[in-house]
Design a protein around this motif. Structure first.
Motif, PDB file in Angstrom:
ATOM      1  N   ALA A   1       0.841  -1.193   0.000  1.00 32.04           N
ATOM      2  CA  ALA A   1       0.000   0.000   0.000  1.00 32.04           C
ATOM      3  C   ALA A   1       0.879   1.247   0.000  1.00 32.04           C
ATOM      4  N   THR A   2       0.420   2.284  -0.671  1.00 29.10           N
ATOM      5  CA  THR A   2       1.082   3.579  -0.574  1.00 29.10           C
ATOM      6  C   THR A   2       0.141   4.533   0.148  1.00 29.10           C
ATOM      7  N   ILE A   3       0.653   5.144   1.209  1.00 29.72           N
ATOM      8  CA  ILE A   3      -0.122   6.152   1.932  1.00 29.72           C
ATOM      9  C   ILE A   3       0.424   7.520   1.551  1.00 29.72           C
ATOM     10  N   LYS A   4      -0.449   8.329   0.981  1.00 24.26           N
ATOM     11  CA  LYS A   4      -0.054   9.698   0.623  1.00 24.26           C
ATOM     12  C   LYS A   4      -0.750  10.662   1.563  1.00 24.26           C
ATOM     13  N   ILE A   5       0.055  11.430   2.292  1.00 25.69           N
ATOM     14  CA  ILE A   5      -0.531  12.417   3.199  1.00 25.69           C
ATOM     15  C   ILE A   5      -0.931  13.640   2.389  1.00 25.69           C
ATOM     16  N   LYS A   6      -2.150  14.089   2.642  1.00 26.55           N
ATOM     17  CA  LYS A   6      -2.694  15.196   1.851  1.00 26.55           C
ATOM     18  C   LYS A   6      -3.437  16.146   2.783  1.00 26.55           C
ATOM     19  N   ASN A   7      -2.681  16.921   3.529  1.00 26.21           N
ATOM     20  CA  ASN A   7      -3.285  17.857   4.476  1.00 26.21           C
ATOM     21  C   ASN A   7      -2.739  19.260   4.184  1.00 26.21           C
ATOM     22  N   PRO A   8      -3.356  19.958   3.234  1.00 25.36           N
ATOM     23  CA  PRO A   8      -2.813  21.243   2.800  1.00 25.36           C
ATOM     24  C   PRO A   8      -2.797  22.280   3.922  1.00 25.36           C
ATOM     25  N   PRO A   9      -1.856  23.257   3.881  1.00 27.44           N
ATOM     26  CA  PRO A   9      -0.874  23.442   2.811  1.00 27.44           C
ATOM     27  C   PRO A   9       0.441  22.679   3.031  1.00 27.44           C
ATOM     28  N   VAL A  10       0.749  22.259   4.273  1.00 29.59           N
ATOM     29  CA  VAL A  10       2.102  21.747   4.536  1.00 29.59           C
ATOM     30  C   VAL A  10       2.122  20.349   5.163  1.00 29.59           C
TER      31      VAL A  10
ATOM     32  N   SER B   1       4.209  11.865   0.522  1.00 31.03           N
ATOM     33  CA  SER B   1       3.369  13.058   0.583  1.00 31.03           C
ATOM     34  C   SER B   1       2.709  13.300  -0.768  1.00 31.03           C
ATOM     35  N   ASN B   2       1.511  13.799  -0.720  1.00 26.36           N
ATOM     36  CA  ASN B   2       0.805  14.165  -1.942  1.00 26.36           C
ATOM     37  C   ASN B   2       1.404  15.415  -2.569  1.00 26.36           C
ATOM     38  N   TYR B   3       2.214  16.142  -1.751  1.00 28.80           N
ATOM     39  CA  TYR B   3       2.764  17.411  -2.224  1.00 28.80           C
ATOM     40  C   TYR B   3       4.269  17.332  -2.366  1.00 28.80           C
ATOM     41  N   PRO B   4       4.769  17.275  -3.610  1.00 26.68           N
ATOM     42  CA  PRO B   4       6.215  17.333  -3.726  1.00 26.68           C
ATOM     43  C   PRO B   4       6.680  18.632  -3.072  1.00 26.68           C
ATOM     44  N   LYS B   5       7.813  18.624  -2.459  1.00 33.85           N
ATOM     45  CA  LYS B   5       8.436  19.732  -1.715  1.00 33.85           C
ATOM     46  C   LYS B   5       8.247  19.603  -0.207  1.00 33.85           C
ATOM     47  N   ILE B   6       7.096  19.087   0.243  1.00 33.22           N
ATOM     48  CA  ILE B   6       6.908  18.944   1.691  1.00 33.22           C
ATOM     49  C   ILE B   6       6.415  17.537   2.024  1.00 33.22           C
ATOM     50  N   PHE B   7       7.256  16.788   2.745  1.00 29.15           N
ATOM     51  CA  PHE B   7       6.825  15.468   3.221  1.00 29.15           C
ATOM     52  C   PHE B   7       5.820  15.692   4.351  1.00 29.15           C
TER      53      PHE B   7
ATOM     54  N   GLY C   1       5.426  18.393  10.224  1.00 31.28           N
ATOM     55  CA  GLY C   1       5.477  17.940  11.613  1.00 31.28           C
ATOM     56  C   GLY C   1       4.184  18.198  12.356  1.00 31.28           C
ATOM     57  N   LEU C   2       4.275  18.160  13.665  1.00 35.14           N
ATOM     58  CA  LEU C   2       3.066  18.355  14.459  1.00 35.14           C
ATOM     59  C   LEU C   2       2.470  19.720  14.135  1.00 35.14           C
ATOM     60  N   ASP C   3       1.144  19.769  14.188  1.00 39.34           N
ATOM     61  CA  ASP C   3       0.460  21.020  13.873  1.00 39.34           C
ATOM     62  C   ASP C   3       0.592  21.962  15.062  1.00 39.34           C
ATOM     63  N   ILE C   4       1.337  23.046  14.862  1.00 38.82           N
ATOM     64  CA  ILE C   4       1.606  23.975  15.967  1.00 38.82           C
ATOM     65  C   ILE C   4       0.303  24.561  16.507  1.00 38.82           C
ATOM     66  N   LEU C   5      -0.691  24.710  15.635  1.00 41.79           N
ATOM     67  CA  LEU C   5      -1.970  25.275  16.085  1.00 41.79           C
ATOM     68  C   LEU C   5      -2.688  24.357  17.089  1.00 41.79           C
ATOM     69  N   GLU C   6      -2.389  23.045  17.026  1.00 34.18           N
ATOM     70  CA  GLU C   6      -2.984  22.110  18.003  1.00 34.18           C
ATOM     71  C   GLU C   6      -2.330  22.263  19.380  1.00 34.18           C
TER      72      GLU C   6
END
Ligand code: CO8
Length: 260
Positions: free
Chosen positions: A16-25, A56-62, A65-70
């Motif tokens: 399986a390939t898991i692609k993370i897709k949580n825009p923007p980073v 990652s779904n977004y080339p340039k950013i794997f 890290g943790l969401d600082i807003l959380e």
């Protein structure tokens, strides 16, 4: 609503390939972690799935890290729920019976680096613009002991001591040199290389490989399992401090001002 994590299953390979897709980073928000855990559980329970490629779904950013807003301006109940999810994801990935390979197609700071560190093998895009490392101290925070343990198990004590204190973010070439990643390839070869490495790992008799992985990793995972509650309390107390909240706010502000 499972849309922050794309799971592609290749039935013929059992991979399986898991692609993370949580825009923007691709920050690891609570929602992302929750969806990731649900998707992961499904793969663990699928006997035909032998290996997972994390990317990652977004080339340039794997992953940023943790969401600082959380971790900013929320209450203790929220921090508790968030930290439980972070612990859970690490434990599941680090101790997975499946072969896990990270296809690191972009920058991978802090929690993004941790995510990559849970895998059995790391392939990174050879682009000097990308960085990877546990840079927590640059945010005025401290990497938890199990982040540290996972790093020490990967690159050794001396390199970890320096990397963690200085919050070093490594270029791909530096990361390869210290063993933080295992292989560098051109950007367009990251996924195909991860797949060919996967096929090598899957040639090993599964039961023997799984027991060996468990033998190597269980003592480290057990350290967290034995004190999950204390680790949560510690996180909540630390992150709730005024000084720490100020540091995180300043770091976010600096991130935004960098663009202007
Ligand atoms: N969380 C929340 N928001 C983020 C994060 C993040 N981790 N990273 C970036 N953002 C936001 C930015 O503020 C920006 O917001 P806005 O559009 O409102 O200005 C937006 O995402 C886009 O970011 P950039 O413009 O910076 O995007 P770039 O493509 O230029 O750069 C990077 C992408 C390289 C990922 C860059 O954003 C970056 O370096 N981000 C910070 C990464 C980081 O330092 N993460 C550390 C998180 S802490 C952690 O993971 C472990 C904590 C352990 C806790 C222990 C406590 C006890």
């Amino acid at each position: 609503s499972n849309h922050r994590v794309i799971v592609d299953m290749d039935q013929s390979l059992g991979v399986a390939t898991i692609k993370i897709k949580n825009p923007p980073v691709n920050s690891l928000s609570l929602e992302l972690l929750t969806e990731f855990l649900i998707g992961w559980e499904k793969l663990e329970n699928d006997k035909s799935c032998k290996g997972v490629i994390l990317t990652s779904n977004y080339p340039k950013i794997f992953s940023a890290g943790l969401d600082i807003l959380e971790m900013c301006g929320k209450n203790a109940a929220h921090y508790t729920e968030y930290w439980k999810a972070v612990q859970e994801l690490w434990l599941k990935l680090y101790m997975s019976n499946m072969v896990v390979i990270a296809a690191i197609n972009g920058s991978s700071p802090a929690g993004g680096c941790l995510l990559a560190l849970t895998s059995d093998y790391r392939v990174m895009a050879d682009n000097p613009k990308y960085t990877i490392g546990l840079n927590e101290t640059l945010l005025g925070i401290v990497a938890p002991f199990w982040f540290k343990d996972n790093l020490v198990n990967t690159i050794g004590n001396r390199a970890s001591e320096q990397a963690l204190q200085l919050g070093l973010l490594f270029s791909p070439a530096e990361a390869l040199k210290i063993g933080l990643v295992d292989q560098l390839v051109p950007e367009d070869k990251v996924q195909s290389t991860a797949l060919s490495v996967m096929s090598q790992w899957l040639k090993i008799p599964d039961h023997a490989r799984q027991l060996t992985k468990t033998m190597m990793r269980k003592p480290t995972a057990d350290l967290l399992l034995k004190q999950r509650e204390a680790d949560i309390d510690n996180f909540v107390r630390f992150i709730s401090r005024d000084g720490i909240q100020k540091s995180l706010h300043m770091y976010l502000k600096a991130l935004k001002e960098r663009k202007e």
